[in-house]
Design an enzyme around this catalytic site. Sequence first.
Site, short mmCIF file in Angstrom:
data_model
loop_
_atom_site.label_atom_id
_atom_site.label_comp_id
_atom_site.label_asym_id
_atom_site.label_seq_id
_atom_site.Cartn_x
_atom_site.Cartn_y
_atom_site.Cartn_z
N ASP A 151 0.85 -1.19 0.00
CA ASP A 151 0.00 0.00 0.00
C ASP A 151 0.89 1.24 0.00
O ASP A 151 1.37 1.69 1.04
CB ASP A 151 -0.91 0.00 1.23
CG ASP A 151 -1.93 1.14 1.17
OD1 ASP A 151 -1.74 2.09 0.40
OD2 ASP A 151 -2.94 1.06 1.91
N HIS A 211 0.34 7.93 4.03
CA HIS A 211 0.96 7.26 5.18
C HIS A 211 2.45 7.56 5.31
O HIS A 211 3.12 7.00 6.19
CB HIS A 211 0.72 5.75 5.08
CG HIS A 211 -0.71 5.41 4.84
ND1 HIS A 211 -1.70 5.68 5.77
CD2 HIS A 211 -1.35 4.85 3.78
CE1 HIS A 211 -2.87 5.29 5.29
NE2 HIS A 211 -2.68 4.79 4.08
#
Length: 298
Positions: A189, A194
């Site tokens: 991912d 993030h």
Amino acid sequence: MPVDAAGALAAAPRVREIAWDHKDVQLYHLGVGAGRPATDPRELRYTLESRLHVLPSFATVAGGGAPGVIGTLSAPGVDVDLARVLHGGQRLRLHRPVPVRGRASAASRVVAVYDKGTAAVLVLRTEVTDADGPLWTDEAEVFVRGEGGWGGERGPSGRPSPPPAGPPDQIVERAVREDQALLYRLCGDWNPLHADPEFAARAGFERPVLHGLCTYGATLKAVVDTLLDGDVTRVRDYRTRFAGVVYPGETLRVRMWWTAGTGSAGPGGARTGEVRVAVSAVERDDAPVLADTVVRYG
């Protein structure tokens, strides 16, 4: 309209071949916080190839492709800005235990599109099958802010339910490393939310946040280790709503309430049943993180 509900629902499933081995499983386990303490026999089940058991939530990253949230954005009829996307919920149904290594076919399609007025909600279902039959079914619920209002079906309520009444049967706390999101990204991912402070700010966050699916995996590990004696094969179904964010460096408080089924040799002597779970961030006055979370076991 960037979300074409009819086009997304009418599209044929997208099928890809996936493969994984012990290295992928070990990386995932480290990514959700396994291996602390490093020599604890209970942790070696997750980190040492000669003893390896697969946490069922590994299914969300098996094969190393884009997770359901990212996959949904490339579905026919969907053309939206990643910065306006939120992961609303996740459900995993296990048909058999996930093997340490395997090859399988993953067929994904959008099975629902809801109009929440200020947002669109898409549900992407992925069916994974190997040579021996069905392995697991995975569903990702994706909120797209600003894409509602076309008069479509509203679908189920998106409001999280309160935790069960009464004190929890178990409470555990799990520290999240400062670099946890950077490590978990290696599972596939690559959303910059993030890792990139500028992208996180554009999405409305003060700094990069932990992947929801990382919290999802860490929570399942806490339940398995605490109430199922580390037996990953007992998990049958696992679902949650993402109620809030986690920032790397925070502490997860995992509260668990179990409902017994029948038989013996499980939580409270139950062979089957379910565990209700609520997860919060300790440092932010128990701000909700996961809600409506249920682990069914057998």
